[in-house]
Scaffold this motif. Structure first.
Motif, mmCIF file in Angstrom:
data_model
loop_
_atom_site.group_PDB
_atom_site.id
_atom_site.type_symbol
_atom_site.label_atom_id
_atom_site.label_comp_id
_atom_site.label_asym_id
_atom_site.label_seq_id
_atom_site.Cartn_x
_atom_site.Cartn_y
_atom_site.Cartn_z
ATOM 1 N N ARG A 1 2.443 1.807 -3.391
ATOM 2 C CA ARG A 1 1.464 2.341 -4.363
ATOM 3 C C ARG A 1 1.211 3.826 -4.119
ATOM 4 O O ARG A 1 1.026 4.598 -5.056
ATOM 5 C CB ARG A 1 0.154 1.572 -4.251
ATOM 6 C CG ARG A 1 0.244 0.208 -4.878
ATOM 7 C CD ARG A 1 -1.146 -0.375 -5.136
ATOM 8 N NE ARG A 1 -1.017 -1.684 -5.747
ATOM 9 C CZ ARG A 1 -1.477 -2.813 -5.223
ATOM 10 N NH1 ARG A 1 -2.135 -2.797 -4.074
ATOM 11 N NH2 ARG A 1 -1.296 -3.958 -5.851
ATOM 12 N N ASP B 1 0.844 -1.209 0.000
ATOM 13 C CA ASP B 1 0.000 0.000 0.000
ATOM 14 C C ASP B 1 0.876 1.255 0.000
ATOM 15 O O ASP B 1 0.600 2.218 -0.724
ATOM 16 C CB ASP B 1 -0.906 0.029 1.243
ATOM 17 C CG ASP B 1 -2.019 -1.003 1.133
ATOM 18 O OD1 ASP B 1 -2.237 -1.522 0.019
ATOM 19 O OD2 ASP B 1 -2.648 -1.292 2.176
ATOM 20 N N ARG C 1 -1.154 -2.287 -10.084
ATOM 21 C CA ARG C 1 -1.899 -3.351 -9.406
ATOM 22 C C ARG C 1 -1.082 -4.642 -9.284
ATOM 23 O O ARG C 1 -1.440 -5.548 -8.536
ATOM 24 C CB ARG C 1 -3.197 -3.694 -10.177
ATOM 25 C CG ARG C 1 -4.156 -2.543 -10.396
ATOM 26 C CD ARG C 1 -4.537 -1.801 -9.132
ATOM 27 N NE ARG C 1 -4.989 -2.647 -8.039
ATOM 28 C CZ ARG C 1 -5.079 -2.256 -6.769
ATOM 29 N NH1 ARG C 1 -4.700 -1.038 -6.424
ATOM 30 N NH2 ARG C 1 -5.523 -3.067 -5.843
#
Ligand code: PLP
Length: 261
Positions: free
Chosen positions: A172, A169, A198
């Protein structure tokens, strides 16, 4: 086929354990050659990292421009390590957006501190690391933080990224093309996580005893050397990781005991 060149911008560590000397070794080991550009001179030894003086950004810029004045070797990839200051990070980002560096793979190792604790990147009060490094992060093909560096880039506490999901996370949230979260500070096996949007790829590893220095520099440089030879990012990570593992095994064999510098 001749060995491709990689422009490596980083600090000089007189122990040879990390920084430009380690970059050079890694590049030679994977079949590439270095165009080393100094961003800082550090004072290091058995007592750890004791200090550094940065090379002024205009001198870093002049070193790169000097390489391209006249006919000479042209790099096929770029790797950045210790930068010392945001002025140097900005100067390199600008240089890397222009010929002959504009279209080259750029591996950015966000070196913020020595493992012995000394801060290696100046951070004026109140400025976030991500803000200071923004232009280079935006240009990078892949950024290679360990978990501590990733936490610092995201403005989180050093212990914040305990699980792989937390690390993915955080990677990203940086909004960059690709992040390789290196596994040295991971609890358990040193699994590296390559996060491209992704898609997450896991690169398993076996932990070696001891703490050899400069593994981050070597991994990132080996990746740049392999990208310079046309490997895909995932192939480059796999091969670079194998190289670092064999480096660790050889270092252990040579010293007879783990953990020496
Ligand atoms: N010194 C220089 C010049 C570096 O580039 C680095 C890491 O990239 C270090 C020191 C830190 O290395 P270590 O974490 O092994 O102390």
């Amino acid at each position: 086929m001749s060995r491709p060149y990689v422009l490596v911008a980083g600090g000089l560590d007189p122990t040879g354990g990390a920084g430009l000397a380690a970059d050079l070794e890694a590049l030679l080991a994977v079949g590439a050659r270095a165009l080393p550009v100094a961003t800082a001179l550090t004072i290091q030894g058995p007592a750890g990292a004791l200090g550094f003086d940065k090379v002024p950004a205009r001198l870093v810029e002049a070193q790169v421009q000097g390489l391209f004045t006249g006919r000479g070797a042209r790099p096929s990839a770029v790797k950045t390590g210790m930068l010392g200051s945001s002025a140097t990070a900005r100067a390199l980002a600008t240089l890397c957006s222009r010929a002959p560096l504009a279209d080259l793979p750029l591996v950015m190792d966000p070196v913020l501190a020595a493992s012995s604790g000394l801060r290696l990147f100046e951070r004026p009060h109140g400025r976030s690391v991500a803000h200071l490094l923004k232009p280079l992060l935006a240009r990078a093909t892949v950024v290679t933080p360990n978990r501590l560096e990733l936490a610092a880039l995201c403005g989180l506490a050093p212990t914040a990224l305990a699980s792989d999901d937390d690390a993915v996370d955080a990677a990203r949230s940086l909004g960059v093309r690709a992040v390789l979260v290196t596994g040295g500070h991971r609890r358990g096996a040193p699994v590296d996580l390559l996060v491209e949007g992704r898609v997450v790829r896991r690169f398993e590893g076996r932990r070696r005893p001891g703490t050899e220095r400069g593994t981050g520099c070597r991994l990132a440089s080996a990746m740049a050397g392999l990208l310079a030879q046309g490997l895909t990012l995932a192939q480059a990570v796999r091969r670079a990781k194998r190289f670092v593992e064999s480096y660790l095994d050889a270092a252990r064999d040579e010293s007879g005991s783990p953990g020496s510098c």
